[in-house]
Design a protein around this motif. Structure first.
Motif, PDB file in Angstrom:
ATOM      1  N   GLY A 140     -45.964  33.679 -15.495  1.00  0.00           N
ATOM      2  CA  GLY A 140     -47.428  32.366 -14.614  1.00  0.00           C
ATOM      3  C   GLY A 140     -48.435  33.604 -14.262  1.00  0.00           C
ATOM      4  O   GLY A 140     -47.457  35.424 -13.182  1.00  0.00           O
ATOM      5  N   PRO A 141     -49.222  33.759 -13.740  1.00  0.00           N
ATOM      6  CA  PRO A 141     -50.678  34.390 -13.072  1.00  0.00           C
ATOM      7  C   PRO A 141     -50.368  34.580 -11.676  1.00  0.00           C
ATOM      8  O   PRO A 141     -49.200  33.269 -10.580  1.00  0.00           O
ATOM      9  N   LEU A 142     -50.270  36.033 -11.213  1.00  0.00           N
ATOM     10  CA  LEU A 142     -50.250  36.091  -9.438  1.00  0.00           C
ATOM     11  C   LEU A 142     -52.256  35.363  -9.063  1.00  0.00           C
ATOM     12  O   LEU A 142     -52.937  35.699  -9.750  1.00  0.00           O
ATOM     13  N   LEU A 143     -51.785  33.861  -8.375  1.00  0.00           N
ATOM     14  CA  LEU A 143     -52.788  32.730  -7.853  1.00  0.00           C
ATOM     15  C   LEU A 143     -53.467  33.050  -6.845  1.00  0.00           C
ATOM     16  O   LEU A 143     -54.184  33.008  -6.067  1.00  0.00           O
ATOM     17  N   ALA A 144     -52.550  34.100  -5.742  1.00  0.00           N
ATOM     18  CA  ALA A 144     -52.864  34.065  -4.314  1.00  0.00           C
ATOM     19  C   ALA A 144     -51.853  35.292  -3.477  1.00  0.00           C
ATOM     20  O   ALA A 144     -50.857  36.015  -3.864  1.00  0.00           O
ATOM     21  N   MET A 145     -52.452  35.678  -3.185  1.00  0.00           N
ATOM     22  CA  MET A 145     -52.180  37.357  -1.655  1.00  0.00           C
ATOM     23  C   MET A 145     -52.722  36.381  -0.653  1.00  0.00           C
ATOM     24  O   MET A 145     -53.821  36.886  -0.329  1.00  0.00           O
ATOM     25  N   VAL A 146     -51.907  36.575   0.182  1.00  0.00           N
ATOM     26  CA  VAL A 146     -51.755  37.146   1.725  1.00  0.00           C
ATOM     27  C   VAL A 146     -51.274  37.910   2.877  1.00  0.00           C
ATOM     28  O   VAL A 146     -49.817  37.917   2.217  1.00  0.00           O
ATOM     29  N   ILE A 147     -51.818  38.719   3.421  1.00  0.00           N
ATOM     30  CA  ILE A 147     -51.415  39.902   4.138  1.00  0.00           C
ATOM     31  C   ILE A 147     -51.392  39.617   5.676  1.00  0.00           C
ATOM     32  O   ILE A 147     -52.313  39.263   6.412  1.00  0.00           O
ATOM     33  N   ALA A 148     -50.533  39.534   5.870  1.00  0.00           N
ATOM     34  CA  ALA A 148     -50.491  39.644   8.049  1.00  0.00           C
ATOM     35  C   ALA A 148     -50.808  41.005   8.283  1.00  0.00           C
ATOM     36  O   ALA A 148     -49.572  41.923   7.954  1.00  0.00           O
ATOM     37  N   ILE A 149     -51.272  40.897   9.326  1.00  0.00           N
ATOM     38  CA  ILE A 149     -52.255  42.482   9.926  1.00  0.00           C
ATOM     39  C   ILE A 149     -52.142  41.641  10.843  1.00  0.00           C
ATOM     40  O   ILE A 149     -52.088  41.269  11.544  1.00  0.00           O
ATOM     41  N   PRO A 150     -51.295  43.113  12.085  1.00  0.00           N
ATOM     42  CA  PRO A 150     -50.883  43.433  13.485  1.00  0.00           C
ATOM     43  C   PRO A 150     -52.526  43.162  14.274  1.00  0.00           C
ATOM     44  O   PRO A 150     -52.481  44.398  15.514  1.00  0.00           O
ATOM     45  N   THR A 151     -53.832  42.462  13.249  1.00  0.00           N
ATOM     46  CA  THR A 151     -54.540  42.651  14.671  1.00  0.00           C
ATOM     47  C   THR A 151     -55.962  41.498  14.499  1.00  0.00           C
ATOM     48  O   THR A 151     -54.856  40.681  13.668  1.00  0.00           O
ATOM     49  N   ARG A 152     -56.730  40.836  14.898  1.00  0.00           N
ATOM     50  CA  ARG A 152     -57.122  39.912  14.921  1.00  0.00           C
ATOM     51  C   ARG A 152     -58.331  40.141  13.976  1.00  0.00           C
ATOM     52  O   ARG A 152     -57.935  40.776  12.700  1.00  0.00           O
ATOM     53  N   VAL A 153     -58.068  38.863  12.810  1.00  0.00           N
ATOM     54  CA  VAL A 153     -58.893  38.200  11.189  1.00  0.00           C
ATOM     55  C   VAL A 153     -60.015  37.564  12.431  1.00  0.00           C
ATOM     56  O   VAL A 153     -59.765  37.013  13.032  1.00  0.00           O
ATOM     57  N   VAL A 154     -60.655  38.534  12.109  1.00  0.00           N
ATOM     58  CA  VAL A 154     -62.562  37.685  11.964  1.00  0.00           C
ATOM     59  C   VAL A 154     -63.569  37.276  10.966  1.00  0.00           C
ATOM     60  O   VAL A 154     -63.104  37.848  10.518  1.00  0.00           O
ATOM     61  N   GLY A 155     -63.783  35.921  12.066  1.00  0.00           N
ATOM     62  CA  GLY A 155     -64.713  35.664  10.001  1.00  0.00           C
ATOM     63  C   GLY A 155     -66.126  35.651  10.469  1.00  0.00           C
ATOM     64  O   GLY A 155     -66.186  36.145  11.444  1.00  0.00           O
ATOM     65  N   PRO A 156     -66.861  35.247   9.525  1.00  0.00           N
ATOM     66  CA  PRO A 156     -68.041  35.742   9.486  1.00  0.00           C
ATOM     67  C   PRO A 156     -68.821  35.657  10.815  1.00  0.00           C
ATOM     68  O   PRO A 156     -69.833  36.466  10.976  1.00  0.00           O
ATOM     69  N   GLU A 157     -68.362  34.343  11.468  1.00  0.00           N
ATOM     70  CA  GLU A 157     -69.288  33.921  12.708  1.00  0.00           C
ATOM     71  C   GLU A 157     -68.502  34.686  13.712  1.00  0.00           C
ATOM     72  O   GLU A 157     -69.525  34.875  14.783  1.00  0.00           O
ATOM     73  N   GLY A 158     -67.682  35.676  13.154  1.00  0.00           N
ATOM     74  CA  GLY A 158     -67.318  36.492  14.578  1.00  0.00           C
ATOM     75  C   GLY A 158     -68.070  38.463  15.120  1.00  0.00           C
ATOM     76  O   GLY A 158     -68.398  37.891  13.819  1.00  0.00           O
ATOM     77  N   ASP A 159     -67.166  38.386  15.519  1.00  0.00           N
ATOM     78  CA  ASP A 159     -67.549  40.453  15.909  1.00  0.00           C
ATOM     79  C   ASP A 159     -66.964  40.672  14.709  1.00  0.00           C
ATOM     80  O   ASP A 159     -65.891  41.988  15.365  1.00  0.00           O
ATOM     81  N   THR A 160     -67.280  41.094  13.767  1.00  0.00           N
ATOM     82  CA  THR A 160     -66.291  41.717  13.098  1.00  0.00           C
ATOM     83  C   THR A 160     -66.809  42.616  13.075  1.00  0.00           C
ATOM     84  O   THR A 160     -65.984  44.231  12.498  1.00  0.00           O
ATOM     85  N   ALA A 161     -67.053  43.388  13.239  1.00  0.00           N
ATOM     86  CA  ALA A 161     -67.933  44.932  13.800  1.00  0.00           C
ATOM     87  C   ALA A 161     -66.713  45.403  14.833  1.00  0.00           C
ATOM     88  O   ALA A 161     -66.682  46.755  14.597  1.00  0.00           O
ATOM     89  N   ALA A 162     -66.481  44.309  15.839  1.00  0.00           N
ATOM     90  CA  ALA A 162     -65.179  44.834  16.707  1.00  0.00           C
ATOM     91  C   ALA A 162     -63.810  44.824  16.149  1.00  0.00           C
ATOM     92  O   ALA A 162     -62.792  44.826  16.970  1.00  0.00           O
ATOM     93  N   THR A 163     -63.629  44.686  15.141  1.00  0.00           N
ATOM     94  CA  THR A 163     -61.979  44.984  14.700  1.00  0.00           C
ATOM     95  C   THR A 163     -61.433  45.832  13.333  1.00  0.00           C
ATOM     96  O   THR A 163     -62.733  46.023  12.666  1.00  0.00           O
TER      97      THR A 163
END
Length: 382
Positions: A140-163
């Motif tokens: 069947g189709p590939l529906l989703a992918m999650v990548i775990a990364i060794p750093t902060r993951v910042v949402g749009p309300e956070g300091d995205t420029a600093a990650t």
């Protein structure tokens, strides 16, 4: 091509989620667990069969000697990819929506990466490309992918420029029109321990990872707490050193507790009478496990330092349970001293060791990918 979301009744959705969660089950088992009547259960299963979401896989002995048909999520309903973009290895799992493994790969990095780098991005790209090449049509189709990364993951309300989270895409582009989500690696490990590991049945706990880097995943009332800036649990940034005459240095706690600096101290303090110093933490732990007094002294000393860090966390969030994990932290040799120090410095907290070891992060990423895939399939908010 945009996929049209499926529409299911509430009972059919409940049955689908149960099959995703528990794997193969019979209608009587599902009906009893979900509190659905026999007619409602039959209608829900017929609905899911018609939508191509479930499939029968045989029969099993039920009550009173009767045989019951067993169902599972259909293989062709879709699949997910989970990637652990770690500091020493890249791990990948490609699996069905009920987490049956279809393909897995392990890619060692040439050297430990202290931060997210373009090299990690390149290895992720190669691992995903290999997985896509092995994908079969009936998955069947590939529906989703999650990548775990060794750093902060910042949402749009956070300091995205600093990650540096976007570094993962330096040499890697997700497959088109596939939901691709970045999640902090320690948070993924906490999710896995919550569903499958040492924290099963606990709604609130902390997962402490100790390896090249350190980090804390916080599960509060069954929900991961990421924080506004993705920094909840970034214990590598606690104030350190903190003593008269010393000036705290940003990130110094992580550098000090992390295994590279620890092994540098071990080698510098290793007496000639004890022979050649261990090459890495694996050898150090092996020698300690064999009763080597010098190795045990270093392991216990480091465990006491880890315990002091955990005591700070226990004093702030009072999790009741702390699971030790990571390439080094999962060693059972650490737990007794960590527990002793936490009990002395803070409040009561059970200290236990991860049961998932190196697989924790990729299993948590897989779990999150499946959750997102079901939402994509049904057009539900993630």
């Amino acid at each position: 091509m945009t996929r049209k979301p499926l529409t299911l009744t509430g009972s059919a959705l409940a049955v689908l989620r149960a099959l995703v969660e528990r794997g193969p089950s019979t209608r009587p088992q599902l009906g009893q667990d979900l509190g659905l009547s026999r007619p409602t259960m039959s209608a829900a299963m017929a609905e899911l069969m018609e939508a191509g979401l479930v499939e029968p896989i045989g029969s099993v002995h039920g009550g009173m000697g009767r045989r019951a048909v067993e169902y599972r999520v259909a293989t062709h309903a879709g699949h997910v990819i989970a990637v652990d973009a770690g500091s020493t290895h890249i791990r990948l799992r490609l699996s069905t929506l009920d987490r049956r493994l279809l393909h897995a790969s392990l890619h060692p990095l040439p050297k430990s990466q202290y931060s997210l780098t373009p090299q990690i991005s390149s290895v992720v790209a190669a691992a995903v490309a290999e997985a896509l090449e092995k994908t079969e049509a009936d998955w069947g189709p590939l529906l989703a992918m999650v990548i775990a990364i060794p750093t902060r993951v910042v949402g749009p309300e956070g300091d995205t420029a600093a990650t540096d989270q976007e570094v993962i895409f330096t040499n890697f582009a997700p497959p088109p029109q596939v939901d691709c989500t970045l999640v902090n690696n320690v948070n993924c490990a906490a999710v896995a321990e919550y569903h499958y590991g040492a924290a099963r049945g606990r709604q609130t706990f902390a997962f402490m990872q100790v390896g090249v880097k350190i980090g804390l995943g916080l599960m509060l009332n069954g929900q991961i707490l990421p924080g506004v800036n993705g920094a909840a649990g970034e214990i590598g940034h606690i104030t350190f050193p903190f003593a008269p005459g010393l000036t705290p240095v940003p990130g110094e706690a992580e550098r000090y507790i992390g295994t590279e600096a620890f092994m540098t101290r071990v080698r510098a303090d290793w007496p000639e009478s004890s022979g050649r110093p261990p090459a890495d933490t694996y050898e150090l732990l092996a020698r300690a496990g064999e009763g080597d007094a010098t190795a045990l002294r270093h392991v216990e000393g480091h465990a006491a330092e880890i315990g002091a860090v955990i005591a700070i966390c226990v004093s702030v969030i009072d999790p009741g349970l702390v699971v030790l994990g990571g390439g080094y932290g999962a060693s059972p040799l650490l737990r007794p001293k960590v527990e002793e120090v936490v009990r002395h410095l803070a409040f009561p907290a059970e200290i236990t060791t991860s049961t998932l070891a190196a697989e924790a992060t990729v299993l948590g990423a897989e779990r999150l990918a499946v959750d997102r895939a079901v939402c994509v399939l049904l057009g539900l908010p993630a």
